[in-house]
Enzyme design. Structure first.
Site, PDB file in Angstrom:
ATOM      1  N   ASP A 141       7.711   5.636  -0.555  1.00 39.52           N
ATOM      2  CA  ASP A 141       8.107   6.948  -0.025  1.00 39.52           C
ATOM      3  C   ASP A 141       7.547   7.182   1.379  1.00 39.52           C
ATOM      4  O   ASP A 141       7.517   8.322   1.850  1.00 39.52           O
ATOM      5  CB  ASP A 141       7.637   8.071  -0.960  1.00 39.52           C
ATOM      6  CG  ASP A 141       6.119   8.128  -1.080  1.00 39.52           C
ATOM      7  OD1 ASP A 141       5.427   7.202  -0.583  1.00 39.52           O
ATOM      8  OD2 ASP A 141       5.597   9.097  -1.656  1.00 39.52           O
ATOM      9  N   THR A 155      -0.581 -25.899   9.655  1.00 35.72           N
ATOM     10  CA  THR A 155      -0.089 -24.857  10.568  1.00 35.72           C
ATOM     11  C   THR A 155      -0.684 -23.500  10.204  1.00 35.72           C
ATOM     12  O   THR A 155      -0.655 -23.093   9.046  1.00 35.72           O
ATOM     13  CB  THR A 155       1.452 -24.777  10.508  1.00 35.72           C
ATOM     14  OG1 THR A 155       1.968 -26.091  10.636  1.00 35.72           O
ATOM     15  CG2 THR A 155       2.003 -23.892  11.610  1.00 35.72           C
ATOM     16  N   HIS A 183       0.816  -1.221   0.000  1.00 40.81           N
ATOM     17  CA  HIS A 183       0.000   0.000   0.000  1.00 40.81           C
ATOM     18  C   HIS A 183       0.847   1.268   0.000  1.00 40.81           C
ATOM     19  O   HIS A 183       0.379   2.321  -0.430  1.00 40.81           O
ATOM     20  CB  HIS A 183      -0.996  -0.036   1.166  1.00 40.81           C
ATOM     21  CG  HIS A 183      -2.126  -0.979   0.906  1.00 40.81           C
ATOM     22  ND1 HIS A 183      -3.453  -0.652   1.080  1.00 40.81           N
ATOM     23  CD2 HIS A 183      -2.130  -2.258   0.436  1.00 40.81           C
ATOM     24  CE1 HIS A 183      -4.219  -1.682   0.743  1.00 40.81           C
ATOM     25  NE2 HIS A 183      -3.434  -2.679   0.359  1.00 40.81           N
ATOM     26  N   GLU A 192      -3.430   9.168   3.015  1.00 40.01           N
ATOM     27  CA  GLU A 192      -3.719   7.816   2.505  1.00 40.01           C
ATOM     28  C   GLU A 192      -4.404   6.913   3.529  1.00 40.01           C
ATOM     29  O   GLU A 192      -5.197   6.046   3.181  1.00 40.01           O
ATOM     30  CB  GLU A 192      -2.414   7.152   2.009  1.00 40.01           C
ATOM     31  CG  GLU A 192      -1.877   7.775   0.741  1.00 40.01           C
ATOM     32  CD  GLU A 192      -0.523   7.225   0.330  1.00 40.01           C
ATOM     33  OE1 GLU A 192      -0.176   6.083   0.665  1.00 40.01           O
ATOM     34  OE2 GLU A 192       0.219   7.975  -0.353  1.00 40.01           O
ATOM     35  N   HIS A 216      -2.298 -13.296   0.287  1.00 36.87           N
ATOM     36  CA  HIS A 216      -3.577 -13.522   0.959  1.00 36.87           C
ATOM     37  C   HIS A 216      -3.657 -14.899   1.618  1.00 36.87           C
ATOM     38  O   HIS A 216      -4.737 -15.353   1.977  1.00 36.87           O
ATOM     39  CB  HIS A 216      -4.737 -13.300  -0.019  1.00 36.87           C
ATOM     40  CG  HIS A 216      -4.888 -11.852  -0.413  1.00 36.87           C
ATOM     41  ND1 HIS A 216      -5.575 -11.424  -1.515  1.00 36.87           N
ATOM     42  CD2 HIS A 216      -4.401 -10.717   0.180  1.00 36.87           C
ATOM     43  CE1 HIS A 216      -5.521 -10.106  -1.594  1.00 36.87           C
ATOM     44  NE2 HIS A 216      -4.811  -9.647  -0.574  1.00 36.87           N
ATOM     45  N   SER A 253       4.627   7.402   2.262  1.00 38.65           N
ATOM     46  CA  SER A 253       3.453   8.299   2.251  1.00 38.65           C
ATOM     47  C   SER A 253       2.285   7.701   3.034  1.00 38.65           C
ATOM     48  O   SER A 253       1.462   8.433   3.582  1.00 38.65           O
ATOM     49  CB  SER A 253       3.032   8.609   0.819  1.00 38.65           C
ATOM     50  OG  SER A 253       2.828   7.408   0.101  1.00 38.65           O
ATOM     51  N   PRO A 303      -5.781  -1.429  -6.037  1.00 37.73           N
ATOM     52  CA  PRO A 303      -6.808  -2.305  -6.623  1.00 37.73           C
ATOM     53  C   PRO A 303      -7.918  -2.592  -5.604  1.00 37.73           C
ATOM     54  O   PRO A 303      -7.675  -2.600  -4.406  1.00 37.73           O
ATOM     55  CB  PRO A 303      -6.021  -3.578  -6.942  1.00 37.73           C
ATOM     56  CG  PRO A 303      -4.835  -3.548  -6.034  1.00 37.73           C
ATOM     57  CD  PRO A 303      -4.512  -2.118  -5.788  1.00 37.73           C
ATOM     58  N   GLY A 353       5.399   5.335  -5.488  1.00 37.96           N
ATOM     59  CA  GLY A 353       6.612   4.606  -5.118  1.00 37.96           C
ATOM     60  C   GLY A 353       6.759   4.469  -3.611  1.00 37.96           C
ATOM     61  O   GLY A 353       5.917   4.936  -2.838  1.00 37.96           O
ATOM     62  N   ASP A 368     -17.841 -26.192   8.835  1.00 36.96           N
ATOM     63  CA  ASP A 368     -18.918 -25.661   7.986  1.00 36.96           C
ATOM     64  C   ASP A 368     -18.450 -25.467   6.550  1.00 36.96           C
ATOM     65  O   ASP A 368     -19.202 -25.686   5.600  1.00 36.96           O
ATOM     66  CB  ASP A 368     -19.399 -24.304   8.524  1.00 36.96           C
ATOM     67  CG  ASP A 368     -20.181 -24.451   9.828  1.00 36.96           C
ATOM     68  OD1 ASP A 368     -20.727 -25.556  10.062  1.00 36.96           O
ATOM     69  OD2 ASP A 368     -20.236 -23.473  10.597  1.00 36.96           O
TER      70      ASP A 368
HETATM   71  C1  HEM Z   1      -4.218  -7.988  -6.307  1.00 40.41           C
HETATM   72  C2  HEM Z   1      -4.894  -7.018  -5.773  1.00 40.41           C
HETATM   73  C3  HEM Z   1      -5.221  -6.955  -4.320  1.00 40.41           C
HETATM   74  C4  HEM Z   1      -6.431  -6.667  -3.789  1.00 40.41           C
HETATM   75  C5  HEM Z   1      -7.687  -6.322  -4.552  1.00 40.41           C
HETATM   76  C6  HEM Z   1      -6.297  -6.759  -2.356  1.00 40.41           C
HETATM   77  C7  HEM Z   1      -7.307  -6.526  -1.464  1.00 40.41           C
HETATM   78  C8  HEM Z   1      -7.230  -6.744  -0.112  1.00 40.41           C
HETATM   79  C9  HEM Z   1      -8.304  -6.531   0.808  1.00 40.41           C
HETATM   80  C10 HEM Z   1      -9.689  -6.012   0.444  1.00 40.41           C
HETATM   81  C11 HEM Z   1      -7.865  -6.893   2.039  1.00 40.41           C
HETATM   82  C12 HEM Z   1      -8.675  -6.881   3.339  1.00 40.41           C
HETATM   83  C13 HEM Z   1      -8.708  -5.488   3.938  1.00 40.41           C
HETATM   84  C14 HEM Z   1      -9.672  -5.449   5.097  1.00 40.41           C
HETATM   85  O1  HEM Z   1     -10.861  -5.605   4.855  1.00 40.41           O
HETATM   86  O2  HEM Z   1      -9.227  -5.278   6.251  1.00 40.41           O
HETATM   87  C15 HEM Z   1      -6.514  -7.346   1.905  1.00 40.41           C
HETATM   88  C16 HEM Z   1      -5.749  -7.830   2.941  1.00 40.41           C
HETATM   89  C17 HEM Z   1      -4.421  -8.140   2.799  1.00 40.41           C
HETATM   90  N1  HEM Z   1      -3.671  -8.009   1.658  1.00 40.41           N
HETATM   91 FE1  HEM Z   1      -4.342  -7.598  -0.203  1.00 40.41          FE
HETATM   92  N2  HEM Z   1      -5.022  -7.109  -2.053  1.00 40.41           N
HETATM   93  C18 HEM Z   1      -4.318  -7.231  -3.219  1.00 40.41           C
HETATM   94  C19 HEM Z   1      -2.980  -7.517  -3.333  1.00 40.41           C
HETATM   95  C20 HEM Z   1      -2.132  -7.669  -2.266  1.00 40.41           C
HETATM   96  C21 HEM Z   1      -0.702  -7.715  -2.344  1.00 40.41           C
HETATM   97  C22 HEM Z   1       0.090  -7.517  -3.634  1.00 40.41           C
HETATM   98  C23 HEM Z   1      -0.238  -7.919  -1.085  1.00 40.41           C
HETATM   99  C24 HEM Z   1       1.172  -8.015  -0.574  1.00 40.41           C
HETATM  100  C25 HEM Z   1       2.214  -8.045  -1.291  1.00 40.41           C
HETATM  101  C26 HEM Z   1      -1.373  -8.031  -0.222  1.00 40.41           C
HETATM  102  C27 HEM Z   1      -1.309  -8.333   1.107  1.00 40.41           C
HETATM  103  C28 HEM Z   1      -2.403  -8.383   1.951  1.00 40.41           C
HETATM  104  C29 HEM Z   1      -2.318  -8.812   3.328  1.00 40.41           C
HETATM  105  C30 HEM Z   1      -1.077  -9.346   4.028  1.00 40.41           C
HETATM  106  C31 HEM Z   1      -3.584  -8.652   3.866  1.00 40.41           C
HETATM  107  C32 HEM Z   1      -3.994  -8.927   5.321  1.00 40.41           C
HETATM  108  C33 HEM Z   1      -3.625  -7.693   6.151  1.00 40.41           C
HETATM  109  C34 HEM Z   1      -3.832  -7.823   7.646  1.00 40.41           C
HETATM  110  O3  HEM Z   1      -4.285  -8.853   8.129  1.00 40.41           O
HETATM  111  O4  HEM Z   1      -3.530  -6.851   8.359  1.00 40.41           O
HETATM  112  N3  HEM Z   1      -2.502  -7.848  -0.959  1.00 40.41           N
HETATM  113  N4  HEM Z   1      -6.143  -7.222   0.581  1.00 40.41           N
END
Ligand code: HEM
Length: 342
Positions: A68, A261, A60, A84, A188, A70, A156, A66, A248
């Site tokens: 930075d 795990t 993010h 942001e 994810h 921010s 995204p 980039g 479930d």
């Molecule tokens: C491909 C497009 C992506 C979309 C649309 C997306 C969207 C999301 C959304 C909606 C959440 C949940 C936010 C919430 O409701 O609290 C999430 C969580 C997360 N995303 Fe993505 N994401 C994307 C790509 C990425 C990328 C590239 C990374 C890391 C390199 C990433 C790492 C994570 C992580 C680690 C979480 C969990 C964060 C936490 O538990 O604190 N995501 N993402």
């Protein structure tokens, strides 16, 4: 003689490996990176959920102008407090206090952007049990702008279709391929999401989702909760959910061929996705493109390939240069130097 050289060689390999590891984890030949590592280990020991938060912060931050720092700003001279952090797509962002603590330890000469990418790298290393690791050189500078609108325009959304995702990743200043999109989406396998982020997946006309998994989601977090002003979270990975949820959802990691795990950054996301047991539409739509679907299968079949491609994509992400004209090394990660007073 040949046997002796082989033994010496193996010893060298072991010593080289140990040189990069401390008792608690990894150490670097760089004091700043060692301090970051120590604080990340401490923070994750106290709250394991912070690891996922730190990995997400890299994405993010670096996606907007980039890397930075921010995303860390609470206010700026041009954006006021509408930074942001206030973006809808930044819901649930966390880990800011860990970055603040590290900044206090490393002092004035290290940018907040460097701290953020080092911390995300260490979190990924720890969460993957040392299987995901990449070197970072540092030297990033901090920006002085941070706009919620810019974040929402550039990050995204979970409801994106494949073409939206592909264009978002390929956009100028980023240049990420479909392969990298698929590799990075594997993040994810960790962390949590709010109901508002996957609400579309609970509807009868949702993009394909396994019916047992959808049932479990509807049972734990029914849509009505949003109307009552509640926005609970569930784990991104059904593997991290409770035993009742897994029952479930008919989710059995062992049957699926993934390690049971919990809270591990691994290729389980690809196993889940090919069973339609992923949370977001943006995860599932990777199945709709030939190249992306091929990579989903590759990463499901070959955990080591994913570890290495994910690490390479994270290193690329962590190196996206800051784009602003007025760059600095902040004294406090939450404020630009112009607005920070002792
Ligand atoms: C491909 C497009 C992506 C979309 C649309 C997306 C969207 C999301 C959304 C909606 C959440 C949940 C936010 C919430 O409701 O609290 C999430 C969580 C997360 N995303 Fe993505 N994401 C994307 C790509 C990425 C990328 C590239 C990374 C890391 C390199 C990433 C790492 C994570 C992580 C680690 C979480 C969990 C964060 C936490 O538990 O604190 N995501 N993402």
């Amino acid at each position: 003689m040949a046997k002796l050289s082989a033994a010496v060689l193996s010893l060298c390999v072991v010593l080289a490996f140990l040189a990069g590891q401390s008792a608690a984890g990894r150490y670097y030949s760089d004091k700043v990176q060692d301090k970051v590592r120590k604080e990340v280990e401490k923070a994750m020991a106290y709250n394991p959920g912070l690891g996922a938060a730190l990995v997400r912060l890299v994405f993010h931050d670096c996606w907007i102008n980039g890397c930075d720092g921010s995303v860390l700003l609470d206010k700026t001279p041009t954006d006021g407090t509408n930074t942001e952090k206030k973006a809808v797509t930044n819901i649930g962002l966390a880990g800011f206090e860990v970055i603040d603590t590290i900044k206090q330890k490393v002092g004035a000469n290290t940018s907040c952007a460097d701290i953020l990418v080092f911390a995300g790298r260490d979190a990924a290393d720890i969460l993957s049990g040392g299987k995901i690791f990449y070197k970072l050189d540092g030297g990033l500078k901090d920006g002085v702008v941070s706009s919620a609108a810019a974040a929402d325009a550039n990050l995204p959304e979970s409801t994106f279709d494949f073409t939206d995702l592909q264009n978002n990743f390929a956009a100028s200043g980023r240049g990420f391929t479909v392969k990298e999109l698929v590799a990075l989406s594997g993040a994810h396998s960790i962390g949590v999401a709010h109901l508002s982020s996957y609400q579309d997946r609970l509807a009868a006309d949702a993009t394909p989702i396994d019916s047992d998994y959808q049932l479990a989601l509807n049972k734990t977090t029914p849509l009505e909760l949003l109307k009552k002003g509640q926005n609970p979270t569930v784990p991104n990975n059904p593997r991290d959910a409770s035993a009742a949820f897994q029952k479930d959802a008919a989710y059995d990691p062992v049957t699926l061929g993934v390690s049971p795990t919990r809270n591990v950054l691994d290729n389980s996301y690809y196993h889940n996705n090919l069973e339609n047991k992923v949370l977001f539409k943006s995860d599932w739509v990777l199945r709709t493109d030939g190249v992306a679907a091929g990579k989903l299968q590759d990463y499901k079949d070959n955990a080591a390939m994913w570890n290495s491609d994910f690490a390479a994509a994270m290193a690329k992400l962590s190196g996206l240069p800051p784009q602003g004209k007025n760059l600095e090394i902040r004294k406090n990660c939450r404020f630009t130097n112009q607005q920070y007073y002792y």
